[in-house]
Design an enzyme around this catalytic site. Structure first.
Site, short mmCIF file in Angstrom:
data_model
loop_
_atom_site.label_atom_id
_atom_site.label_comp_id
_atom_site.label_asym_id
_atom_site.label_seq_id
_atom_site.Cartn_x
_atom_site.Cartn_y
_atom_site.Cartn_z
N ARG A 56 17.15 7.19 -12.53
CA ARG A 56 16.14 6.11 -12.93
C ARG A 56 15.41 5.67 -11.73
O ARG A 56 15.57 5.91 -10.62
CB ARG A 56 16.84 5.13 -13.67
CG ARG A 56 18.02 4.57 -13.11
CD ARG A 56 18.30 3.00 -13.17
NE ARG A 56 17.31 2.29 -12.46
CZ ARG A 56 17.26 2.10 -11.31
NH1 ARG A 56 17.93 2.68 -10.30
NH2 ARG A 56 16.27 1.17 -11.02
N GLY A 57 14.46 4.68 -12.18
CA GLY A 57 13.44 4.07 -10.78
C GLY A 57 12.43 5.16 -10.88
O GLY A 57 12.34 6.21 -10.76
N ALA A 58 11.22 4.44 -10.54
CA ALA A 58 9.93 4.88 -10.87
C ALA A 58 9.86 6.20 -9.98
O ALA A 58 9.52 7.41 -10.29
CB ALA A 58 8.84 4.00 -10.81
N ARG A 95 9.90 9.46 -20.39
CA ARG A 95 9.77 8.00 -20.32
C ARG A 95 8.27 7.50 -20.13
O ARG A 95 7.72 8.36 -19.28
CB ARG A 95 10.57 7.21 -19.13
CG ARG A 95 12.23 7.38 -19.44
CD ARG A 95 12.83 6.51 -18.46
NE ARG A 95 13.04 5.13 -18.62
CZ ARG A 95 13.29 4.19 -17.90
NH1 ARG A 95 14.01 4.43 -16.70
NH2 ARG A 95 13.27 2.95 -18.13
N GLN A 200 20.90 -3.22 -13.90
CA GLN A 200 20.34 -2.44 -12.61
C GLN A 200 20.60 -3.45 -11.30
O GLN A 200 20.92 -2.79 -10.41
CB GLN A 200 19.08 -2.21 -12.66
CG GLN A 200 18.72 -1.07 -13.50
CD GLN A 200 18.16 -1.50 -14.99
OE1 GLN A 200 18.43 -2.34 -15.53
NE2 GLN A 200 17.42 -0.59 -15.53
N ASP A 241 6.45 -0.26 -11.58
CA ASP A 241 6.53 1.13 -12.18
C ASP A 241 5.24 1.56 -12.46
O ASP A 241 4.92 2.68 -12.62
CB ASP A 241 7.32 0.93 -13.58
CG ASP A 241 8.87 0.81 -13.35
OD1 ASP A 241 9.35 -0.33 -12.88
OD2 ASP A 241 9.40 2.00 -13.29
N ASN A 251 6.93 -3.96 -14.35
CA ASN A 251 8.11 -3.68 -13.54
C ASN A 251 9.05 -4.09 -14.79
O ASN A 251 8.88 -4.59 -15.85
CB ASN A 251 8.19 -4.56 -12.26
CG ASN A 251 9.28 -4.10 -11.46
OD1 ASN A 251 9.80 -2.91 -11.28
ND2 ASN A 251 10.12 -5.24 -11.11
#
Ligand code: MRU
Length: 344
Positions: A56-58, A95, A200, A241, A251
């Protein structure tokens, strides 16, 4: 047993033939209690990992998707285009909000189209995926360096979600600023929002702060106003994001709340993100597609049902902070201030 060093994702060549190449990633859903690495050479497994937030995470989902596209042709002898486009279609649907995913997929698709007659397409695509990975690592380093300019004195920082090594190809975005500032004795303390509902903050940011030896405390997302009122926060820094040309920034859900609270308490609110998070096709945040998650993430806690499974729930994974609430946006190119006019 905890390892001292951790990586979010790496590509491993186990022998010169390349036959046993693997993408290795840390399963983030198990952190910080278990550090489990998963190995795969199957693009479908990478797509699943992105959907389940194991990866995960942009920036990191973009990097993972780039490697997955290379893997999609690893064993192919024919029908390369069919295999590549099938994988591309699958990955693009994983996503919807982080633009880095679409940026990486488009970069790989353009590159595939220019090189489709290459004698070793797998190696060619792999090389491009590695470039995307390396570029993000370099962006993180520059963001950390540029971010030092926002510190006037040694600061107590509040952050939200996770923006470190676990979310990127390098040391992170907001986290890279925090880490670099800490190493330059510009950080007193970090408050990490737990970041409901998937935690997170309390799971991943806490894990990374601990690994870096940065003093921190967790707080529930609803505690920020009370903390700010006590003058315990000097700066708020988060990642993003997707950023529109006017600076409106999507975000993790709860970021907009923090920006409003910062405005009320006269605390600078910064976003840190690589330029690959700027969506050059959209003028404002109104055009950002926000992901809605399954309501089970609110009605249950891990496997435990905590309220009636029949209840309805409002489940955005991200919100949009209007640009006038953002003091500055830190990228690898420098620190930009409101009003933002990113160019197409
Ligand atoms: O749903 P997630 O965990 O992928 O959301 C991640 C975030 O919102 C981060 O703050 C964002 O990607 C910036 S990370 C460099």
């Amino acid at each position: 047993m905890k390892q001292n060093n951790y990586v979010s994702l790496k590509f491993v060549r186990k022998d010169p033939s390349g036959e046993n190449d693997k993408l290795v990633f840390l399963n983030q859903t198990k952190l910080p209690l278990e550090e489990n690495y998963i190995e795969t050479d199957n693009y479908e497994r990478v797509a699943e990992a992105i959907e389940k937030l194991e990866i995960r995470g942009a920036p990191l989902i973009g990097i993972a998707a780039a490697y997955a596209l290379a893997l999609s042709v690893k064993t192919a002898n024919e029908n390369f285009a069919e295999k590549f486009y099938t994988a591309h279609k699958r990955l693009i649907e994983t996503r919807p909000t982080a633009v880095n995913l679409f940026f990486a997929l488009k970069t790989m698709k353009d590159f595939f189209e220019e090189n489709k007659d290459s004698t070793n397409l797998y190696e060619t695509l792999l090389g491009k995926a590695k470039d995307i990975h390396k570029e993000d690592e370099e962006f993180c380093r520059k963001i950390g360096r540029n971010g030092l300019a926002i510190f006037k004195t040694k600061a107590a920082i509040l952050t939200h979600c996770n923006t470190g090594k676990l979310a990127t190809g390098g040391d992170g975005t907001a986290f890279s600023v925090i880490k670099n500032a800490f190493e330059n004795e510009l950080v007193k303390f970090v408050y990490a929002d737990e970041t409901r509902p998937l935690l997170q903050g309390s799971r991943l940011t806490a894990f990374e702060l601990e690994k870096c030896g940065i003093p921190f405390a967790l707080l529930s997302d609803s505690s920020a106003a009370f903390l700010m009122k006590q003058n315990k926060v000097d700066l708020v820094i988060t990642g993003a994001d997707r950023i529109a040309l006017n600076g409106d920034s999507a975000n993790k859900i709860g970021t907009y709340n923090l920006a409003l609270l910062s405005y009320h308490h006269n605390i600078p609110f910064y976003i840190a993100a690589p330029s690959t998070t700027i969506d050059r096709t959209i003028a404002t945040g109104d055009e950002i597609n926000i992901e809605y998650r399954d309501k089970s993430e609110l009605l249950s806690f891990y496997d435990k049902q905590i309220t009636s499974p029949g209840y309805d729930a409002f489940t955005p994974a991200f919100d949009i902070t209007p640009s006038h609430l953002i003091t500055g946006i830190i990228t690898e190119e420098g620190v930009f201030n409101f009003p933002y006019n990113f160019t197409r």
